[in-house]
Design a protein around this motif. Sequence first.
Motif, PDB file in Angstrom:
ATOM      1  N   ALA A 159      -8.073  -8.234  21.057  1.00  0.00           N
ATOM      2  CA  ALA A 159      -7.612  -6.847  20.880  1.00  0.00           C
ATOM      3  C   ALA A 159      -6.125  -6.812  20.536  1.00  0.00           C
ATOM      4  CB  ALA A 159      -7.886  -6.048  22.158  1.00  0.00           C
ATOM      5  N   LYS A 160      -5.364  -7.797  21.033  1.00  0.00           N
ATOM      6  CA  LYS A 160      -3.918  -7.826  20.785  1.00  0.00           C
ATOM      7  C   LYS A 160      -3.578  -8.093  19.323  1.00  0.00           C
ATOM      8  CE  LYS A 160      -3.025  -9.496  25.481  1.00  0.00           C
ATOM      9  NZ  LYS A 160      -2.601 -10.653  26.301  1.00  0.00           N
ATOM     10  N   LYS A 189     -11.520  -5.843  17.467  1.00  0.00           N
ATOM     11  CA  LYS A 189     -12.283  -5.223  18.541  1.00  0.00           C
ATOM     12  C   LYS A 189     -13.536  -6.054  18.822  1.00  0.00           C
ATOM     13  CE  LYS A 189     -14.604  -0.943  19.957  1.00  0.00           C
ATOM     14  NZ  LYS A 189     -14.968   0.445  19.574  1.00  0.00           N
ATOM     15  N   GLN A 224     -12.000 -10.998  24.808  1.00  0.00           N
ATOM     16  CA  GLN A 224     -11.999  -9.621  24.321  1.00  0.00           C
ATOM     17  C   GLN A 224     -10.581  -9.049  24.361  1.00  0.00           C
ATOM     18  OE1 GLN A 224     -13.808  -6.640  26.939  1.00  0.00           O
ATOM     19  NE2 GLN A 224     -14.924  -5.810  25.177  1.00  0.00           N
ATOM     20  N   GLY A 225      -9.865  -9.300  25.455  1.00  0.00           N
ATOM     21  CA  GLY A 225      -8.494  -8.808  25.588  1.00  0.00           C
ATOM     22  C   GLY A 225      -7.528  -9.497  24.641  1.00  0.00           C
ATOM     23  N   ASP A 226      -7.659 -10.819  24.483  1.00  0.00           N
ATOM     24  CA  ASP A 226      -6.762 -11.548  23.583  1.00  0.00           C
ATOM     25  C   ASP A 226      -6.930 -11.093  22.135  1.00  0.00           C
ATOM     26  OD1 ASP A 226      -5.589 -13.048  25.565  1.00  0.00           O
ATOM     27  OD2 ASP A 226      -6.759 -14.859  25.201  1.00  0.00           O
ATOM     28  N   GLU A 275     -14.599 -11.615  28.661  1.00  0.00           N
ATOM     29  CA  GLU A 275     -13.687 -10.500  28.923  1.00  0.00           C
ATOM     30  C   GLU A 275     -12.242 -10.870  28.579  1.00  0.00           C
ATOM     31  OE1 GLU A 275     -16.312  -8.414  32.506  1.00  0.00           O
ATOM     32  OE2 GLU A 275     -14.668  -9.789  32.996  1.00  0.00           O
TER      33      GLU A 275
END
Length: 539
Positions: free
Chosen positions: A402-403, A407, A398-400, A395
């Motif tokens: 996305a930056k 995706k 996934q966030g890192d 998770e």
Amino acid sequence: MKNHGLGVKKKLVLFLAVIFLAGCSSTGTQSVSQGATSSDKALTLAWPNDIGPLNPHLYAPSEMFAQSMIYDSLVTYGEDGKIKPSLAESWDISEDGLTYTFHLRPGVKFSDGTSLTADNIIRNFDAIMANKSRHSWIGIMKHIDHVEKVDDLSVRLLLKDYYYPVLQDLSFVRPFRFLGEAGFPADGKTSETIVKPVGTGPWALKEYKKDEYAVFKRNEHYWGQQPKLEQITVKIIPDQESIVLAFEKGDIDLIYGRGVISRDSFLHLKESGKYGVSLSDGLTTRAIILNTLKGATSELPVRQAIQYAINKASMIESVTKGTELNAETALGRNIPYANLDLKPIEYDPAKAGNLLDEAGWIIDPSSGVRMKDGKPLVLKFVYISTEAVQKQMAEVIQGDLAKVGIKVEIQGVEVMLGLQMLKNGEANMNFWSSYGAPNDPHNFVTVIANPTADGIFEAFSILPQKQEMDQEINKVLISKDEEERRSMYADILFQIHEEAVFYPISYEANIALYQKKWIGVEPTASKYKFPFESIDLRP
């Protein structure tokens, strides 16, 4: 009580779930109770997975720690890194390194009281070799010619060619462990099933109910020092928070291993001061395999960008709470041949973005996702569904990503399905761990150069220099010259590092949380050997 990430409603639901599970499996619970010893020296362990059929010659769904409780190897790998006697009390190696003669320890008995002999050793080797392709991950398999009887207490292992880590491979938890005669099927083949788990180890399986519990009793025929405990019950509890609640309630004596509970829960229990806490030394490298068979991760700039985009130090601190160390290279520098001057990839999202731009992956302003040739940069990331730490890390990653316009779709699966997806090129990213002692570095590189069920061979397969790398790997394993071997390992590990297929995250450790009535809970630097033999009741 300190709140460790659960709302009141969720706590109530989980508490009721534990009560429900205890009630609906009353038959199993009653059976465990009836099977308990009259002594207080009966310990209960929580574990998220069923222990499996405990075939010593197969893998998942059998759990390694349980296989290690029942079965012994010819030799064992000591904490000091030296090979030590086990079922073989001594051995001789021929001058050319092609013949190993093992002298068995006299008087060894299986848990059913039958004696260990050379005939039994040979029968086990024959069963293992009959399923040779399944064991191709372990380097020794391709070098064994045959095993022959010398006398009732001696066997001779003959190799086709020289292979330097013979004893290290024979010391591992599987497949070279030894099943008693009563455990063999009528056809002698263990490639699919066994009759029952009969071994020479310190424990014997007493009672078992799939997906609920397993009860191990002390093996009274054990040749070594008898454990202080008389019985161990392994309760299967897949949900991490249910494990925590059962432990706080006192229904569980010990939480042990890696990824069994979340690190938030670990800190909550540790900081309460109510329980004993221990940590092992570093075991293995927690890593991500970036699959060259699957879409965008076939491109080196994309693999490099992924690694630059992950704030690894922050993730390790937030997820593992200091129980794991930042891994800069694929193997820890304490591993033989791995203490090399390799430059780690540091967190640099700007550099990640530049690499992706240069590779033609341009951010779509409407979606924020990078595009190339009309296709979005979407990656499938697979983790083991029962591993709390893997889920949390997935998770964060996934966030890192996305930056920087990548995706990531994450999916939790069973361990063998995840490996099959890696093998089939169905996932871009999978968690993977190095083998640790005694198997690194030789089996770490073996699975890169040889197809196995792990899928690592396939994940590396699109590298332009793959064929040359495989040839060098297979050569280093049969090299008799120490300096040549050291030079080749340096080259192999440098290529692995530079190609960014293997992204090291952290060096893992075993955690132990236990009720304070117990002493001797000393985590080992092994992911499969649990410290049951040292545990005792506090005086």
